[in-house]
Scaffold this motif. Sequence first.
Motif, mmCIF file in Angstrom:
data_model
loop_
_atom_site.group_PDB
_atom_site.id
_atom_site.type_symbol
_atom_site.label_atom_id
_atom_site.label_comp_id
_atom_site.label_asym_id
_atom_site.label_seq_id
_atom_site.Cartn_x
_atom_site.Cartn_y
_atom_site.Cartn_z
ATOM 1 N N PHE A 131 0.819 -1.206 0.000
ATOM 2 C CA PHE A 131 0.000 0.000 0.000
ATOM 3 C C PHE A 131 0.852 1.256 0.000
ATOM 4 C CE2 PHE A 131 0.437 -1.355 4.446
ATOM 5 C CZ PHE A 131 0.882 -0.190 5.074
ATOM 6 N N ALA A 132 0.257 2.324 -0.535
ATOM 7 C CA ALA A 132 0.915 3.629 -0.503
ATOM 8 C C ALA A 132 0.755 4.277 0.859
ATOM 9 C CB ALA A 132 0.339 4.531 -1.589
ATOM 10 N N PHE A 133 -0.434 4.123 1.441
ATOM 11 C CA PHE A 133 -0.685 4.644 2.779
ATOM 12 C C PHE A 133 -1.945 4.004 3.355
ATOM 13 C CE2 PHE A 133 -2.763 7.586 -0.129
ATOM 14 C CZ PHE A 133 -4.003 7.809 0.441
ATOM 15 N N GLU A 134 -2.101 4.159 4.658
ATOM 16 C CA GLU A 134 -3.291 3.669 5.351
ATOM 17 C C GLU A 134 -4.312 4.793 5.457
ATOM 18 O OE1 GLU A 134 -2.277 0.728 8.757
ATOM 19 O OE2 GLU A 134 -0.516 2.025 8.547
ATOM 20 N N ILE A 151 -14.170 2.024 9.028
ATOM 21 C CA ILE A 151 -13.621 1.085 8.051
ATOM 22 C C ILE A 151 -12.175 1.470 7.799
ATOM 23 C CG2 ILE A 151 -13.879 0.104 5.752
ATOM 24 C CD1 ILE A 151 -16.818 1.115 5.836
ATOM 25 N N GLU A 152 -11.241 0.606 8.208
ATOM 26 C CA GLU A 152 -9.822 0.861 8.001
ATOM 27 C C GLU A 152 -9.426 0.345 6.618
ATOM 28 O OE1 GLU A 152 -7.290 -0.241 11.315
ATOM 29 O OE2 GLU A 152 -9.035 -0.245 12.642
ATOM 30 N N LEU A 153 -8.640 1.151 5.898
ATOM 31 C CA LEU A 153 -8.350 0.903 4.492
ATOM 32 C C LEU A 153 -6.853 0.920 4.205
ATOM 33 C CD1 LEU A 153 -10.885 3.538 3.088
ATOM 34 C CD2 LEU A 153 -11.306 1.068 3.267
ATOM 35 N N PHE A 154 -6.484 0.223 3.126
ATOM 36 C CA PHE A 154 -5.193 0.390 2.484
ATOM 37 C C PHE A 154 -5.452 1.028 1.119
ATOM 38 C CE2 PHE A 154 -4.078 -3.708 4.837
ATOM 39 C CZ PHE A 154 -3.362 -3.059 5.831
ATOM 40 N N ILE A 155 -4.698 2.062 0.792
ATOM 41 C CA ILE A 155 -4.758 2.659 -0.541
ATOM 42 C C ILE A 155 -3.470 2.279 -1.260
ATOM 43 C CG2 ILE A 155 -5.105 4.766 -1.878
ATOM 44 C CD1 ILE A 155 -7.400 4.053 0.098
ATOM 45 N N THR A 156 -3.587 1.574 -2.377
ATOM 46 C CA THR A 156 -2.400 1.087 -3.078
ATOM 47 C C THR A 156 -1.843 2.154 -4.011
ATOM 48 O OG1 THR A 156 -3.608 0.181 -4.971
ATOM 49 C CG2 THR A 156 -3.388 -1.235 -3.029
ATOM 50 N N LYS A 157 -0.654 1.890 -4.517
ATOM 51 C CA LYS A 157 0.019 2.855 -5.385
ATOM 52 C C LYS A 157 -0.715 3.044 -6.707
ATOM 53 C CE LYS A 157 4.380 1.670 -3.192
ATOM 54 N NZ LYS A 157 5.679 0.952 -3.308
ATOM 55 N N ASP A 158 -1.549 2.055 -7.110
ATOM 56 C CA ASP A 158 -2.328 2.202 -8.336
ATOM 57 C C ASP A 158 -3.794 2.523 -8.039
ATOM 58 O OD1 ASP A 158 -2.953 -0.243 -7.281
ATOM 59 O OD2 ASP A 158 -2.777 -1.364 -9.160
#
Length: 392
Positions: free
Chosen positions: A201-204, A267-274
Amino acid sequence: MPSLSEETGGRVSMLMPGSTIGIIGGGQLGRMMALSARYMGFRVGVLDPTPNCPTGQVADFQITAEYDDKTAIHDLAVQSDVLTYEFENVDAGAIDEVRGITATPQGTDLLRVTQHRVREKQFINDHGTATAPWRAVNNFDELDAALGDIHYPAVLKTVSGGYDGHGQLVLRSDADLEKIRSRSDRGGGFPPSILEGFVDFAFEASILVSGNGKDFVTFPIVRNEHRNNILHMTIAPAEVSEHVAREAHELAIRLAKGFELAGTLAIELFITKDDQVIVNELAPRPHNSGHYTIEACSMDQFDAHIRGIAGWPLPKPKLLSPAVMVNVLGQHVEPTRALIATHPEWNVHDYGKAEVRHDRKMGHITVLTDDPAKTVADLEATGCWDDLKKKA
Protein backbone atom coordinates in the motif's frame (compact mmCIF):
# COMPACT_ATOMS: atom_id res chain seq x y z
CA MET A 1 -39.99 3.66 27.43
CA PRO A 2 -40.12 4.33 23.67
CA SER A 3 -41.92 1.85 21.45
CA LEU A 4 -39.77 -0.86 19.86
CA SER A 5 -40.10 -2.03 16.30
CA GLU A 6 -39.78 -5.79 15.75
CA GLU A 7 -39.35 -5.19 12.05
CA THR A 8 -36.15 -3.26 12.67
CA GLY A 9 -34.62 -5.63 15.20
CA GLY A 10 -35.57 -3.79 18.37
CA ARG A 11 -34.69 -0.31 17.15
CA VAL A 12 -36.62 2.66 18.44
CA SER A 13 -38.77 4.64 16.05
CA MET A 14 -37.51 7.85 17.70
CA LEU A 15 -35.88 8.29 21.10
CA MET A 16 -36.82 11.54 22.77
CA PRO A 17 -34.62 13.74 24.99
CA GLY A 18 -34.92 12.68 28.61
CA SER A 19 -34.58 9.00 27.68
CA THR A 20 -31.59 7.01 28.95
CA ILE A 21 -28.77 5.59 26.82
CA GLY A 22 -26.77 2.78 28.43
CA ILE A 23 -23.15 2.38 27.30
CA ILE A 24 -21.19 -0.83 27.82
CA GLY A 25 -17.59 0.25 28.28
CA GLY A 26 -16.35 3.34 30.05
CA GLY A 27 -13.24 4.45 28.15
CA GLN A 28 -12.65 7.51 26.02
CA LEU A 29 -15.04 6.50 23.23
CA GLY A 30 -17.84 6.02 25.73
CA ARG A 31 -16.93 9.37 27.30
CA MET A 32 -17.29 11.19 24.00
CA MET A 33 -20.51 9.30 23.18
CA ALA A 34 -21.88 10.36 26.56
CA LEU A 35 -20.97 14.02 26.01
CA SER A 36 -22.80 14.00 22.67
CA ALA A 37 -25.80 12.31 24.25
CA ARG A 38 -25.87 14.84 27.10
CA TYR A 39 -25.83 17.76 24.66
CA MET A 40 -28.83 16.19 22.92
CA GLY A 41 -30.75 15.92 26.18
CA PHE A 42 -30.35 12.23 26.95
CA ARG A 43 -29.47 10.69 30.29
CA VAL A 44 -26.48 8.33 30.26
CA GLY A 45 -25.57 5.21 32.22
CA VAL A 46 -22.37 3.21 31.87
CA LEU A 47 -21.12 -0.27 32.76
CA ASP A 48 -17.39 -0.47 33.49
CA PRO A 49 -15.22 -2.29 36.06
CA THR A 50 -13.19 0.83 36.95
CA PRO A 51 -14.84 3.20 39.44
CA ASN A 52 -15.06 6.78 38.16
CA CYS A 53 -14.01 5.66 34.69
CA PRO A 54 -13.72 8.29 31.92
CA THR A 55 -17.35 7.76 30.87
CA GLY A 56 -18.55 7.57 34.46
CA GLN A 57 -17.16 11.05 35.07
CA VAL A 58 -19.68 12.54 32.63
CA ALA A 59 -22.56 10.03 32.96
CA ASP A 60 -25.64 10.16 35.18
CA PHE A 61 -24.80 6.81 36.77
CA GLN A 62 -22.27 3.99 36.61
CA ILE A 63 -22.67 0.28 37.27
CA THR A 64 -19.25 -0.95 38.38
CA ALA A 65 -18.83 -4.52 37.14
CA GLU A 66 -16.98 -6.58 34.54
CA TYR A 67 -18.10 -6.32 30.93
CA ASP A 68 -19.21 -9.97 30.83
CA ASP A 69 -21.27 -9.74 34.05
CA LYS A 70 -24.70 -10.70 32.77
CA THR A 71 -26.44 -9.52 35.93
CA ALA A 72 -24.83 -6.11 35.54
CA ILE A 73 -25.74 -5.92 31.84
CA HIS A 74 -29.31 -6.81 32.82
CA ASP A 75 -29.31 -4.04 35.45
CA LEU A 76 -28.04 -1.52 32.88
CA ALA A 77 -30.69 -2.65 30.41
CA VAL A 78 -33.48 -2.23 32.97
CA GLN A 79 -32.38 1.36 33.59
CA SER A 80 -31.88 2.23 29.91
CA ASP A 81 -34.10 2.86 26.91
CA VAL A 82 -31.29 1.99 24.48
CA LEU A 83 -28.06 0.02 24.85
CA THR A 84 -24.85 0.66 22.91
CA TYR A 85 -21.17 -0.23 23.33
CA GLU A 86 -17.83 1.52 22.91
CA PHE A 87 -15.70 -1.49 21.93
CA GLU A 88 -16.29 -4.73 20.06
CA ASN A 89 -15.22 -7.27 22.68
CA VAL A 90 -18.69 -7.31 24.23
CA ASP A 91 -20.59 -10.52 25.02
CA ALA A 92 -23.07 -10.65 22.14
CA GLY A 93 -25.04 -13.39 23.90
CA ALA A 94 -25.50 -11.20 26.96
CA ILE A 95 -26.90 -8.44 24.78
CA ASP A 96 -29.26 -10.90 23.08
CA GLU A 97 -30.63 -11.84 26.51
CA VAL A 98 -31.77 -8.27 27.23
CA ARG A 99 -33.25 -7.44 23.83
CA GLY A 100 -36.74 -7.89 25.22
CA ILE A 101 -36.02 -5.38 27.99
CA THR A 102 -34.48 -2.49 26.08
CA ALA A 103 -33.72 -1.45 22.53
CA THR A 104 -30.46 -2.69 21.02
CA PRO A 105 -30.40 -0.78 17.72
CA GLN A 106 -27.03 -2.13 16.60
CA GLY A 107 -28.19 -5.71 17.09
CA THR A 108 -25.60 -8.42 17.58
CA ASP A 109 -24.92 -9.54 14.00
CA LEU A 110 -22.57 -6.56 13.63
CA LEU A 111 -20.74 -7.60 16.80
CA ARG A 112 -20.46 -11.25 15.82
CA VAL A 113 -19.05 -10.39 12.41
CA THR A 114 -16.51 -7.84 13.63
CA GLN A 115 -15.43 -9.99 16.59
CA HIS A 116 -14.27 -12.76 14.26
CA ARG A 117 -11.73 -11.95 11.55
CA VAL A 118 -12.76 -14.79 9.23
CA ARG A 119 -16.44 -13.84 9.38
CA GLU A 120 -15.45 -10.19 8.90
CA LYS A 121 -13.37 -10.87 5.80
CA GLN A 122 -16.09 -13.08 4.34
CA PHE A 123 -18.77 -10.43 4.97
CA ILE A 124 -16.64 -7.75 3.30
CA ASN A 125 -15.93 -9.94 0.26
CA ASP A 126 -19.58 -11.03 0.02
CA HIS A 127 -20.53 -7.36 -0.28
CA GLY A 128 -18.37 -6.79 -3.32
CA THR A 129 -15.39 -5.29 -1.53
CA ALA A 130 -11.71 -6.21 -1.78
CA THR A 131 -9.51 -7.33 1.10
CA ALA A 132 -6.00 -8.71 1.31
CA PRO A 133 -5.83 -12.38 0.24
CA TRP A 134 -6.65 -14.53 3.25
CA ARG A 135 -7.20 -18.09 4.45
CA ALA A 136 -8.68 -19.49 7.65
CA VAL A 137 -6.11 -21.68 9.42
CA ASN A 138 -6.70 -23.89 12.45
CA ASN A 139 -3.57 -26.04 12.50
CA PHE A 140 -0.09 -26.26 10.99
CA ASP A 141 -1.21 -28.32 7.99
CA GLU A 142 -3.72 -25.62 7.06
CA LEU A 143 -1.09 -22.94 7.69
CA ASP A 144 1.37 -24.68 5.36
CA ALA A 145 -1.31 -24.96 2.67
CA ALA A 146 -2.30 -21.31 3.11
CA LEU A 147 1.33 -20.18 2.78
CA GLY A 148 1.51 -22.17 -0.43
CA ASP A 149 -1.28 -19.97 -1.81
CA ILE A 150 -0.44 -16.63 -0.21
CA HIS A 151 3.37 -16.90 0.13
CA TYR A 152 5.68 -14.83 2.32
CA PRO A 153 5.44 -12.21 3.68
CA ALA A 154 2.13 -12.74 5.45
CA VAL A 155 0.48 -11.93 8.76
CA LEU A 156 -0.94 -14.58 11.08
CA LYS A 157 -3.70 -13.23 13.31
CA THR A 158 -5.93 -14.88 15.88
CA VAL A 159 -9.53 -14.81 14.68
CA SER A 160 -10.72 -12.99 17.79
CA GLY A 161 -9.31 -10.57 20.32
CA GLY A 162 -6.29 -8.39 19.83
CA TYR A 163 -5.90 -4.69 19.16
CA ASP A 164 -3.09 -2.24 18.33
CA GLY A 165 -1.05 -5.12 16.90
CA HIS A 166 -1.68 -7.65 19.67
CA GLY A 167 -2.47 -11.20 18.53
CA GLN A 168 -0.53 -10.75 15.28
CA LEU A 169 2.68 -12.30 13.96
CA VAL A 170 4.47 -11.33 10.76
CA LEU A 171 5.83 -14.31 8.81
CA ARG A 172 8.66 -13.43 6.43
CA SER A 173 10.43 -16.79 6.14
CA ASP A 174 10.45 -20.41 7.27
CA ALA A 175 12.45 -19.25 10.32
CA ASP A 176 9.43 -17.28 11.54
CA LEU A 177 7.25 -20.30 10.94
CA GLU A 178 9.56 -22.45 13.04
CA LYS A 179 9.25 -19.99 15.92
CA ILE A 180 5.50 -20.58 15.91
CA ARG A 181 6.02 -24.34 15.86
CA SER A 182 8.41 -24.11 18.81
CA ARG A 183 5.95 -22.05 20.78
CA SER A 184 3.22 -24.56 20.07
CA ASP A 185 5.47 -27.43 21.16
CA ARG A 186 5.97 -25.61 24.48
CA GLY A 187 2.24 -25.67 25.10
CA GLY A 188 1.28 -22.50 23.30
CA GLY A 189 -1.19 -24.38 21.11
CA PHE A 190 -2.55 -23.19 17.77
CA PRO A 191 -5.56 -20.92 18.25
CA PRO A 192 -8.06 -20.47 15.40
CA SER A 193 -6.39 -17.96 13.13
CA ILE A 194 -6.39 -16.21 9.79
CA LEU A 195 -3.45 -15.82 7.43
CA GLU A 196 -3.44 -12.58 5.44
CA GLY A 197 -1.17 -11.65 2.58
CA PHE A 198 0.72 -8.36 2.64
CA VAL A 199 -0.73 -5.44 0.70
CA ASP A 200 1.78 -3.19 -1.02
CA PHE A 201 0.00 0.00 0.00
CA ALA A 202 0.91 3.63 -0.50
CA PHE A 203 -0.68 4.64 2.78
CA GLU A 204 -3.29 3.67 5.35
CA ALA A 205 -6.65 5.40 5.48
CA SER A 206 -10.09 5.11 7.00
CA ILE A 207 -13.64 6.22 6.42
CA LEU A 208 -16.56 6.49 8.83
CA VAL A 209 -20.14 5.65 7.93
CA SER A 210 -23.16 6.25 10.16
CA GLY A 211 -26.74 5.09 9.86
CA ASN A 212 -30.10 4.93 11.59
CA GLY A 213 -30.99 1.52 10.18
CA LYS A 214 -32.30 2.78 6.86
CA ASP A 215 -30.40 5.93 5.88
CA PHE A 216 -26.59 6.17 5.75
CA VAL A 217 -24.03 8.96 5.48
CA THR A 218 -20.25 8.99 5.20
CA PHE A 219 -17.51 11.25 6.53
CA PRO A 220 -14.45 12.18 4.43
CA ILE A 221 -11.73 9.63 3.78
CA VAL A 222 -8.70 10.42 5.96
CA ARG A 223 -5.05 9.43 5.98
CA ASN A 224 -3.64 7.60 9.01
CA GLU A 225 -0.11 7.10 10.24
CA HIS A 226 0.67 4.36 12.74
CA ARG A 227 3.74 4.11 14.93
CA ASN A 228 4.48 0.81 16.69
CA ASN A 229 1.04 -0.51 15.66
CA ILE A 230 -0.77 2.38 17.42
CA LEU A 231 -2.47 5.18 15.52
CA HIS A 232 -0.25 8.25 15.80
CA MET A 233 -1.79 10.83 13.50
CA THR A 234 -4.79 11.40 11.23
CA ILE A 235 -4.83 13.94 8.40
CA ALA A 236 -8.25 15.04 7.17
CA PRO A 237 -9.05 14.90 4.37
CA ALA A 238 -6.70 12.45 2.68
CA GLU A 239 -5.28 13.67 -0.60
CA VAL A 240 -6.75 11.09 -2.97
CA SER A 241 -8.11 10.89 -6.46
CA GLU A 242 -11.83 11.25 -7.17
CA HIS A 243 -11.85 7.52 -7.94
CA VAL A 244 -10.50 6.59 -4.50
CA ALA A 245 -12.85 8.98 -2.68
CA ARG A 246 -15.83 7.62 -4.60
CA GLU A 247 -14.86 3.98 -4.10
CA ALA A 248 -14.35 4.49 -0.35
CA HIS A 249 -17.76 6.15 -0.05
CA GLU A 250 -19.50 3.45 -2.10
CA LEU A 251 -17.97 0.51 -0.24
CA ALA A 252 -18.85 2.16 3.09
CA ILE A 253 -22.47 2.51 2.03
CA ARG A 254 -22.56 -1.11 0.77
CA LEU A 255 -21.28 -2.44 4.09
CA ALA A 256 -23.59 -0.18 6.10
CA LYS A 257 -26.60 -1.42 4.13
CA GLY A 258 -25.45 -5.01 4.62
CA PHE A 259 -25.50 -4.51 8.39
CA GLU A 260 -28.61 -2.28 8.36
CA LEU A 261 -26.27 -0.10 10.37
CA ALA A 262 -27.45 1.91 13.37
CA GLY A 263 -24.70 4.09 14.82
CA THR A 264 -21.18 4.65 13.51
CA LEU A 265 -18.93 2.10 11.80
CA ALA A 266 -15.24 2.72 11.07
CA ILE A 267 -13.62 1.09 8.05
CA GLU A 268 -9.82 0.86 8.00
CA LEU A 269 -8.35 0.90 4.49
CA PHE A 270 -5.19 0.39 2.48
CA ILE A 271 -4.76 2.66 -0.54
CA THR A 272 -2.40 1.09 -3.08
CA LYS A 273 0.02 2.85 -5.38
CA ASP A 274 -2.33 2.20 -8.34
CA ASP A 275 -5.36 3.66 -6.49
CA GLN A 276 -6.99 0.43 -5.36
CA VAL A 277 -9.00 0.62 -2.14
CA ILE A 278 -8.55 -2.45 0.09
CA VAL A 279 -10.46 -2.95 3.33
CA ASN A 280 -8.28 -3.98 6.26
CA GLU A 281 -10.60 -4.10 9.28
CA LEU A 282 -13.96 -2.92 10.60
CA ALA A 283 -14.72 -1.34 13.97
CA PRO A 284 -18.44 -1.34 14.92
CA ARG A 285 -18.23 1.97 16.79
CA PRO A 286 -16.69 5.43 16.62
CA HIS A 287 -12.96 5.30 16.01
CA ASN A 288 -9.70 6.98 17.00
CA SER A 289 -9.21 8.19 13.43
CA GLY A 290 -12.54 10.03 13.61
CA HIS A 291 -11.72 12.27 16.55
CA TYR A 292 -10.91 15.13 14.18
CA THR A 293 -14.65 15.36 13.39
CA ILE A 294 -15.36 16.99 16.78
CA GLU A 295 -13.86 20.29 15.65
CA ALA A 296 -13.61 19.86 11.88
CA CYS A 297 -17.07 18.67 10.83
CA SER A 298 -20.63 19.95 10.98
CA MET A 299 -21.60 16.76 12.82
CA ASP A 300 -19.02 14.64 14.60
CA GLN A 301 -18.83 10.85 14.69
CA PHE A 302 -20.23 10.68 18.22
CA ASP A 303 -23.23 12.88 17.42
CA ALA A 304 -23.85 10.67 14.39
CA HIS A 305 -23.61 7.53 16.53
CA ILE A 306 -26.10 8.81 19.09
CA ARG A 307 -28.48 10.10 16.42
CA GLY A 308 -28.26 6.75 14.64
CA ILE A 309 -29.05 4.54 17.63
CA ALA A 310 -31.80 6.97 18.70
CA GLY A 311 -33.50 6.69 15.32
CA TRP A 312 -32.96 10.35 14.46
CA PRO A 313 -32.40 11.60 10.89
CA LEU A 314 -28.80 11.99 9.80
CA PRO A 315 -27.68 15.04 7.84
CA LYS A 316 -24.71 14.62 5.52
CA PRO A 317 -21.59 15.66 7.49
CA LYS A 318 -19.65 18.58 6.03
CA LEU A 319 -15.91 19.07 6.48
CA LEU A 320 -15.64 22.65 7.73
CA SER A 321 -11.84 22.73 7.81
CA PRO A 322 -8.91 20.45 7.07
CA ALA A 323 -7.45 19.12 10.29
CA VAL A 324 -4.64 17.11 11.84
CA MET A 325 -5.27 14.90 14.88
CA VAL A 326 -2.43 13.46 16.93
CA ASN A 327 -2.71 11.00 19.82
CA VAL A 328 -1.33 11.80 23.26
CA LEU A 329 0.02 8.59 24.79
CA GLY A 330 1.12 8.25 28.40
CA GLN A 331 4.68 9.36 27.69
CA HIS A 332 3.40 12.46 25.87
CA VAL A 333 1.20 13.84 28.64
CA GLU A 334 3.83 15.93 30.41
CA PRO A 335 5.53 17.38 27.31
CA THR A 336 2.24 18.33 25.63
CA ARG A 337 0.80 19.89 28.78
CA ALA A 338 3.94 21.96 29.12
CA LEU A 339 3.26 23.50 25.69
CA ILE A 340 -0.47 24.22 25.95
CA ALA A 341 0.12 27.85 26.91
CA THR A 342 2.15 28.52 23.74
CA HIS A 343 -0.15 26.71 21.28
CA PRO A 344 -3.57 28.36 21.16
CA GLU A 345 -4.30 26.46 17.93
CA TRP A 346 -4.31 23.15 19.81
CA ASN A 347 -7.71 21.69 20.67
CA VAL A 348 -6.67 19.56 23.64
CA HIS A 349 -8.76 16.56 24.73
CA ASP A 350 -7.92 14.72 27.95
CA TYR A 351 -9.71 11.45 28.65
CA GLY A 352 -9.65 11.65 32.43
CA LYS A 353 -7.82 8.37 32.95
CA ALA A 354 -6.49 8.03 36.49
CA GLU A 355 -3.34 6.09 35.61
CA VAL A 356 -0.80 7.37 33.11
CA ARG A 357 0.98 4.48 31.39
CA HIS A 358 3.48 4.27 28.55
CA ASP A 359 1.71 3.83 25.19
CA ARG A 360 -1.72 4.20 26.82
CA LYS A 361 -4.04 6.58 24.96
CA MET A 362 -4.54 9.47 27.38
CA GLY A 363 -5.94 12.09 25.03
CA HIS A 364 -5.55 13.72 21.65
CA ILE A 365 -4.89 17.10 20.06
CA THR A 366 -6.65 18.40 16.96
CA VAL A 367 -5.45 21.36 14.92
CA LEU A 368 -7.64 23.03 12.29
CA THR A 369 -5.44 24.15 9.42
CA ASP A 370 -5.27 25.36 5.85
CA ASP A 371 -1.89 23.67 5.43
CA PRO A 372 -1.93 20.12 6.85
CA ALA A 373 1.64 19.35 5.76
CA LYS A 374 2.99 22.37 7.65
CA THR A 375 0.85 21.50 10.69
CA VAL A 376 2.24 17.96 10.71
CA ALA A 377 5.77 19.37 10.58
CA ASP A 378 5.00 21.89 13.33
CA LEU A 379 3.61 19.19 15.62
CA GLU A 380 6.60 16.93 15.09
CA ALA A 381 8.98 19.85 15.61
CA THR A 382 7.74 20.32 19.19
CA GLY A 383 9.65 17.17 20.16
CA CYS A 384 6.67 15.80 22.12
CA TRP A 385 6.55 12.68 19.95
CA ASP A 386 10.29 12.13 19.42
CA ASP A 387 10.16 8.75 21.17
CA LEU A 388 7.98 7.44 18.35
CA LYS A 389 10.44 8.68 15.74
CA LYS A 390 13.22 6.73 17.41
CA LYS A 391 11.19 3.50 17.46
CA ALA A 392 9.58 3.76 14.07
